[in-house]
Scaffold this motif. Sequence first.
Motif, short mmCIF file in Angstrom:
data_model
loop_
_atom_site.label_atom_id
_atom_site.label_comp_id
_atom_site.label_asym_id
_atom_site.label_seq_id
_atom_site.Cartn_x
_atom_site.Cartn_y
_atom_site.Cartn_z
N TYR A 122 -5.53 5.56 0.27
CA TYR A 122 -4.37 4.69 0.02
C TYR A 122 -4.45 4.05 -1.35
O TYR A 122 -5.53 3.93 -1.94
CB TYR A 122 -4.23 3.63 1.11
N ALA A 144 -3.40 0.52 -3.33
CA ALA A 144 -3.06 -0.88 -3.08
C ALA A 144 -2.71 -1.56 -4.39
O ALA A 144 -3.38 -1.35 -5.41
CB ALA A 144 -4.23 -1.59 -2.41
N ASN A 198 3.65 -4.58 2.62
CA ASN A 198 2.94 -4.77 3.89
C ASN A 198 3.32 -6.05 4.61
O ASN A 198 2.73 -6.38 5.64
CB ASN A 198 1.43 -4.75 3.65
N ILE A 216 -8.23 -4.24 2.46
CA ILE A 216 -7.43 -3.94 1.28
C ILE A 216 -7.54 -5.10 0.29
O ILE A 216 -7.40 -6.26 0.66
CB ILE A 216 -5.95 -3.72 1.66
N THR A 235 0.86 -1.18 0.00
CA THR A 235 0.00 0.00 0.00
C THR A 235 0.89 1.23 0.00
O THR A 235 1.93 1.25 0.67
CB THR A 235 -0.92 0.04 1.24
#
Lengths: 460, 359
Positions: A443, A445, A87, A389, A82
């Motif tokens: 954000y 992703a 992550n 996400i 992200t």
Amino acid sequence: MRRLAALAAFALGASVASVSSEARANEPDTYGLGSRAAAMGGAMAADATDFSGNYYNPAALVGARGPSLSIGYTYAWNHLQTNGQDNGVADVHGLVGGLVVPGRLFGVPFAFGVGVYMPDTGISSVTALRQETPRWVLYDQRQSIIFIAANLAVRPLRWLELGGGVAFLAATKGSFQISGTANVLSPYDSQLRHEVDADLSAVRYPQVGARIEVPGVGHLAFVYRGQTKLDLSLTANLQGTVDFAGVQVPLLYSLATQTAEAFLPQQVVLGGSFQRVPRLTVNVDVVFVNWAAFENPTAVTVSNLSVNVPAGLPVTIPPNPQPVTLVAPQFANRFVPHLGVEYVFPVAGGVRHLEGDPIERRLVEVPVRAGYVYERSPVPPQTGVTSFIDADRHTVSVGTGLTLNAPGSVLMGSLTLDVHGQLSVLPERLTFKDNPASFVGDYRASGTMLGLGTTLTAVF
Amino acid sequence: MGTRFHPWGVVLLVSCATLPEPPGGNLNLPSAGAGPFRDIVAAELSSTRAPPYGLDDGGPPYGRDITVLDADGDPTTLGVIAYLAAAVTENGVAPTAASPTRSIVRHAALDGRSFDFPSEVVLTPDAPWEGDVLGSPAAVRAGGQVFLYYAAAGGIGLATSTDTHAFTKASGPVLAPAAGGWEQGATPASPGVVQLADGTFRMFYEVALAPGKSAIGEASSADGSTWTRVGSGPALAPLAAVDGGDTWESASVGSPFPLLAQSGDGRSILRLYYGAVDAAGQGTIALAARYGTDGDFQRAVSPVYGTSSALDPREPCVVVFSAFTLLYATEKTSSGDKHAAIAVGVAPATAALGAPDPP
């Protein structure tokens, strides 16, 4: 014929009646079970006559040419990010394998199969997160579950194969009790009694399938995989006395938390395997995935702390937290297309006629495979409190192998070493929050997944 | 081939599953840097201080109500300067923790959280309208100067400085009580000021509506000196739950601190941190925000600081650094002690602050 029908009913009934849901696993769902299946984009419902049928279609197991044993290893590197930063979604790696044992039962072609994916990272626990915490909801846990499935298949009619199986997850219910006296100034003098009572109960789930032969063309298939999840609950009670330099403070703390993890939606698969051209196999599966039933994995926790602090004691007691109101995730159902192609090149050696195989084989053959899967994200725009996400996923796979047909008197079937590579691309998805006071904020992703694996299969 | 099964042998239709090692997936997660804030810990604070207090006088002058400025305006460096309201010795008698604040003092911290002491007095009350009271400073850097707003008996005052030490006061309050309207003549207090992208200023201030109940008003200014109230009601008022129940801000909101930010798609965000009090008197630091510079505020889903203690934090101030955001708040050091100290929190919770300076 009536006897055959009764036997078929027994086989399916034994699978379905004894369970409440299905043997659908995570690693196979995300990365495929076995190198051949992974290389062909998981389009296997009408063609999974090896151990992979334990996941893709139990009915196809009865199409196995002979008893077979498979073992392999798979490793998938996840690079999910992200805002351009990885992550740390865990890589997924472990052993795959299984067996298929065909035979006859009351004169009816019959097969028994077992399929396994076992991560080689050991057994541990589930993480329950706050509702607001961002997470790669489809990839951070579900592929880490051990998959073991066992299936039965029969061919009651020459053109019809039926199969079914059972798997189950381990659900956790537990309690944790502490009582006694805690000495604040001299912790080693504390006297506390601990009691843990954990219960692992089975959450079973079924899968059933059918495969129909279309003479001269190939096979059609229908598969149903049930829904399952891990219900995790924990209660904890702490009852005792805290000793502050001789001042006894009675304390009572209780906590109850409940969450559903590793949700796997029920699925319906329609598949076709077109084998009109010798040595060429073209498989197409369309999978309906019931993501709309997805449950919010946030832990619901209720806790209460009761302390009577004597006046003058410099102790601050925090307030009890407010219970969380879960937001409905509102995932969308999805149709997931799978496409797989295989061509087997005869390379060297004499001609072989393998039992149950209509095609002339050479001693050495090299299959070449390719596949594609498109999984549109079921996760709606995360404009609100939750930040599940996800992004669409395009998976391209290739594979090859080396097959030795009837290489000797010890092995009259075949020995095949398959390898595959798999690349998933998750194009960038933007999320804009409605609330400017969001703790997560907007954000981006995106990500890639790279999978490699190999499977060795011996057909006896 | 030709294997035959006896039906009684068909019994193994079982499998099982459980979960392996922790799955990860918790690195570099998206964060707006707006909160929630965790307390800083001992390893993140100079050894002469007790976490989470970056400044705890423990005695006179009982500094409180901090406002913090990035010392060089560079978010990659951690040096800050801070102004606090403080009590003073009067007629040779040392103040107590309950004494009113009558001066503004200056501190600094090389690491952004371990403040030096003793303090330097930069402002004292000398005008009749101030009523011998100075408090709740709010500092803004603009045009090469530091604009230092403060609360006094007659309203909100302003002093300016070019060197952060020597200040020159405006002659009177820049925001005095409004005779009419929703403020009902209450004296505006506890200012928070931000300079917008167009160079104009916004002030948010606390208005006492009743004992124990306050709301937040808003004013705008082109030069930071002349202010005009915005709207006909509070910018933010206490909020009960939809079902009429208690929320973390159902009793009172006040001590605002505004901050400009930007969303991922470039939208301007005006964040407003504030002290919130629930019906039981429990105080926390809360957050509301709005896209752009005008319009209604939307609240965050939960307070950003103070929910795990009963220390009633208030008077927030937030400074954004390149890798994390620090929150400074005034709170009790224990439920049984009236003296307040400056607690420091950091967001995101996973942020690494590095070694303190001095160690």
